[in-house]
Design a protein around this motif. Structure first.
Motif, PDB file in Angstrom:
ATOM      1  N   SER A   1      22.546 103.281  22.691  1.00  0.00           N
ATOM      2  CA  SER A   1      21.615 102.395  22.017  1.00  0.00           C
ATOM      3  C   SER A   1      20.303 102.346  22.788  1.00  0.00           C
ATOM      4  O   SER A   1      20.205 102.784  23.937  1.00  0.00           O
ATOM      5  N   LEU A   2      19.258 101.775  22.158  1.00  0.00           N
ATOM      6  CA  LEU A   2      17.955 101.676  22.785  1.00  0.00           C
ATOM      7  C   LEU A   2      18.010 100.799  24.034  1.00  0.00           C
ATOM      8  O   LEU A   2      17.371 101.091  25.046  1.00  0.00           O
ATOM      9  N   PHE A   3      18.814  99.718  23.967  1.00  0.00           N
ATOM     10  CA  PHE A   3      18.912  98.810  25.112  1.00  0.00           C
ATOM     11  C   PHE A   3      19.534  99.524  26.310  1.00  0.00           C
ATOM     12  O   PHE A   3      19.073  99.382  27.448  1.00  0.00           O
ATOM     13  N   CYS A   4      20.591 100.285  26.080  1.00  0.00           N
ATOM     14  CA  CYS A   4      21.260 100.999  27.174  1.00  0.00           C
ATOM     15  C   CYS A   4      20.332 102.042  27.785  1.00  0.00           C
ATOM     16  O   CYS A   4      20.320 102.234  29.011  1.00  0.00           O
ATOM     17  N   ARG A   5      19.538 102.698  26.945  1.00  0.00           N
ATOM     18  CA  ARG A   5      18.583 103.683  27.473  1.00  0.00           C
ATOM     19  C   ARG A   5      17.520 103.001  28.324  1.00  0.00           C
ATOM     20  O   ARG A   5      17.058 103.568  29.328  1.00  0.00           O
ATOM     21  N   ALA A   6      17.145 101.778  27.943  1.00  0.00           N
ATOM     22  CA  ALA A   6      16.168 101.034  28.734  1.00  0.00           C
ATOM     23  C   ALA A   6      16.739 100.686  30.113  1.00  0.00           C
ATOM     24  O   ALA A   6      16.054 100.803  31.134  1.00  0.00           O
ATOM     25  N   ILE A   7      18.012 100.267  30.171  1.00  0.00           N
ATOM     26  CA  ILE A   7      18.658  99.961  31.449  1.00  0.00           C
ATOM     27  C   ILE A   7      18.733 101.212  32.309  1.00  0.00           C
ATOM     28  O   ILE A   7      18.458 101.168  33.527  1.00  0.00           O
ATOM     29  N   ASP A   8      19.092 102.355  31.706  1.00  0.00           N
ATOM     30  CA  ASP A   8      19.159 103.608  32.464  1.00  0.00           C
ATOM     31  C   ASP A   8      17.786 103.979  33.015  1.00  0.00           C
ATOM     32  O   ASP A   8      17.673 104.466  34.152  1.00  0.00           O
ATOM     33  N   TRP A   9      16.743 103.753  32.235  1.00  0.00           N
ATOM     34  CA  TRP A   9      15.386 104.066  32.690  1.00  0.00           C
ATOM     35  C   TRP A   9      15.012 103.193  33.889  1.00  0.00           C
ATOM     36  O   TRP A   9      14.437 103.666  34.866  1.00  0.00           O
TER      37      TRP A   9
ATOM     38  N   ASP B   1      26.786 100.449  35.070  1.00  0.00           N
ATOM     39  CA  ASP B   1      26.161  99.546  34.107  1.00  0.00           C
ATOM     40  C   ASP B   1      26.870  99.636  32.768  1.00  0.00           C
ATOM     41  O   ASP B   1      27.327 100.689  32.352  1.00  0.00           O
ATOM     42  N   TYR B   2      26.984  98.476  32.127  1.00  0.00           N
ATOM     43  CA  TYR B   2      27.578  98.378  30.794  1.00  0.00           C
ATOM     44  C   TYR B   2      26.796  97.311  30.049  1.00  0.00           C
ATOM     45  O   TYR B   2      26.789  96.144  30.445  1.00  0.00           O
TER      46      TYR B   2
ATOM     47  N   ALA C   1      25.832  96.886  38.245  1.00  0.00           N
ATOM     48  CA  ALA C   1      26.182  96.762  39.662  1.00  0.00           C
ATOM     49  C   ALA C   1      25.438  97.842  40.424  1.00  0.00           C
ATOM     50  O   ALA C   1      25.569  99.032  40.107  1.00  0.00           O
ATOM     51  N   LEU C   2      24.626  97.449  41.414  1.00  0.00           N
ATOM     52  CA  LEU C   2      23.873  98.384  42.242  1.00  0.00           C
ATOM     53  C   LEU C   2      24.617  98.601  43.550  1.00  0.00           C
ATOM     54  O   LEU C   2      25.081  97.646  44.179  1.00  0.00           O
ATOM     55  N   PHE C   3      24.726  99.858  43.987  1.00  0.00           N
ATOM     56  CA  PHE C   3      25.380 100.189  45.242  1.00  0.00           C
ATOM     57  C   PHE C   3      24.313 100.416  46.313  1.00  0.00           C
ATOM     58  O   PHE C   3      23.462 101.308  46.175  1.00  0.00           O
TER      59      PHE C   3
ATOM     60  N   LYS D   1      34.614  87.243  45.655  1.00  0.00           N
ATOM     61  CA  LYS D   1      35.246  87.573  44.381  1.00  0.00           C
ATOM     62  C   LYS D   1      34.210  87.480  43.279  1.00  0.00           C
ATOM     63  O   LYS D   1      33.414  86.549  43.248  1.00  0.00           O
ATOM     64  N   PHE D   2      34.242  88.458  42.381  1.00  0.00           N
ATOM     65  CA  PHE D   2      33.280  88.463  41.287  1.00  0.00           C
ATOM     66  C   PHE D   2      33.971  89.005  40.039  1.00  0.00           C
ATOM     67  O   PHE D   2      34.724  89.982  40.107  1.00  0.00           O
ATOM     68  N   THR D   3      33.748  88.359  38.918  1.00  0.00           N
ATOM     69  CA  THR D   3      34.339  88.794  37.653  1.00  0.00           C
ATOM     70  C   THR D   3      33.368  89.718  36.945  1.00  0.00           C
ATOM     71  O   THR D   3      32.276  89.311  36.553  1.00  0.00           O
ATOM     72  N   TYR D   4      33.754  90.991  36.807  1.00  0.00           N
ATOM     73  CA  TYR D   4      32.910  91.998  36.169  1.00  0.00           C
ATOM     74  C   TYR D   4      33.662  92.601  34.985  1.00  0.00           C
ATOM     75  O   TYR D   4      34.757  93.149  35.144  1.00  0.00           O
ATOM     76  N   LEU D   5      33.095  92.454  33.800  1.00  0.00           N
ATOM     77  CA  LEU D   5      33.699  92.953  32.563  1.00  0.00           C
ATOM     78  C   LEU D   5      35.126  92.445  32.393  1.00  0.00           C
ATOM     79  O   LEU D   5      36.029  93.167  31.978  1.00  0.00           O
ATOM     80  N   GLY D   6      35.339  91.168  32.744  1.00  0.00           N
ATOM     81  CA  GLY D   6      36.621  90.532  32.503  1.00  0.00           C
ATOM     82  C   GLY D   6      37.657  90.715  33.590  1.00  0.00           C
ATOM     83  O   GLY D   6      38.760  90.171  33.485  1.00  0.00           O
ATOM     84  N   SER D   7      37.341  91.482  34.641  1.00  0.00           N
ATOM     85  CA  SER D   7      38.288  91.711  35.726  1.00  0.00           C
ATOM     86  C   SER D   7      37.751  91.134  37.020  1.00  0.00           C
ATOM     87  O   SER D   7      36.553  91.229  37.301  1.00  0.00           O
ATOM     88  N   ASP D   8      38.651  90.550  37.825  1.00  0.00           N
ATOM     89  CA  ASP D   8      38.267  90.002  39.124  1.00  0.00           C
ATOM     90  C   ASP D   8      38.204  91.121  40.161  1.00  0.00           C
ATOM     91  O   ASP D   8      39.206  91.809  40.405  1.00  0.00           O
TER      92      ASP D   8
END
Length: 293
Positions: free
Chosen positions: A1-9, A31-32, A37-39, A95-102
């Motif tokens: 999608s356009l939004f995902c391409r913007a995040i990738d950019w 990213d989703y 999440a930045l490493f 602890k951090f919940t990311y995409l529904g998982s701890d």
């Protein structure tokens, strides 16, 4: 999608010192949708890179939600300290919940297992009138359990690295639910084997093994330049004991169980053998755990 391409950019513009190196491979981000999440290996770069990400996002009319932004060390390293970016506090968490998982800093899945069992138990209690309804057929109750309770308990289970205690807890929860559906009480002295003969539900750990099997084959057949494929290939390459890099040394203490070792135990094959056989979708489907029994 356009939004995902913007995040990738935006992420492409933030690279440079961004990323963590494993052998000769660098992983920069996950990213989703609008979750990312930045490493970053160097703690001194955390404020700089987060500010850079905010600046680049602003050019697209987007901004970082600082209240939801956290920093975390996963699997190794000392606990991080909170930082400030442009006057905004960024908390350090274990602890951090990311995409529904701890995701816990110790790298284990036990915390997510307990959380999922708790959520499923709560939903199980809310449906108590269903389990106690004598006019509903057992087949209907089992179908409700399989579609409404088990998916909550096993969400993300294909990615878990389980300890023996985790497996015991999951199976104990699974058996408690079946006994509740059947109306079997603890003092009735009914064995687990008798319960499963009536419900015809498989062992929950076998269900997880099947999901793990499917995930491995799916990631294996992704394009080679996909980060998930590259990460799995590294795990397979080092499974015989090889070093991911010449200067790498194993931490002190007993070797930890890994996701790939679980898969090896599921199939009684080495990781390189599994990597080779999972190339063909049909061959891999025939090698699912328990297929030969």
């Amino acid at each position: 999608s356009l939004f995902c391409r913007a995040i990738d950019w935006i992420l492409d513009r933030c690279q440079g010192d961004l990323g963590t190196n494993v052998g000769s491979t660098t992983f920069t981000d996950l990213d989703y949708a609008d979750d990312g999440a930045l490493f970053i290996d160097n703690p001194s770069l955390w404020p700089i890179k987060l500010q850079m990400f905010e600046d680049e996002a602003a050019t697209m009319g987007m901004h970082v939600s600082w209240a939801k932004t956290k920093i975390q060390n996963t699997g190794s390293g000392s606990p991080p300290t909170p930082i400030h970016v442009a006057g905004n506090a960024v908390d350090a968490v274990e602890k951090f919940t990311y995409l529904g998982s701890d995701i816990h800093s110790d790298g284990y899945s036990s915390h997510d297992v307990l959380r999922r069992i708790g959520m499923a138990s709560s939903t199980m209690g809310q449906l108590d009138r269903v389990w106690r309804n004598k006019r509903l057929a057992l087949r209907t109750k089992i179908r409700i359990y399989s579609t409404c309770i088990l998916p909550i308990a096993l969400y993300g289970s294909e990615t878990w690295t389980l300890l023996a205690e985790d497996r015991r807890r999951l199976q104990a929860f699974h058996m408690r639910c079946q006994r509740r559906i059947l109306g079997v009480r603890w003092f009735d002295f009914v064995t687990n084997e008798a319960v499963t003969q009536r419900t015809r539900l498989e062992d929950v750990n076998h269900t997880i093994a099947m999901r793990r099997h499917s995930l491995f084959g799916h990631v294996r057949r992704l394009p080679n330049n996909t980060p998930a494929h590259a990460a799995l290939k590294l795990a397979v390459d080092v499974s015989p004991g090889d070093k991911p890099a010449p200067d790498w040394s194993r931490p002190r203490g007993r070797p930890r169980n890994t996701w790939v070792r679980q898969l090896e135990a599921d199939h009684d094959l080495s990781a390189p053998e599994l990597w080779q056989s999972s190339t063909d979708r049909m061959v891999w489907a025939a090698q699912r755990p328990g297929a030969g029994s």
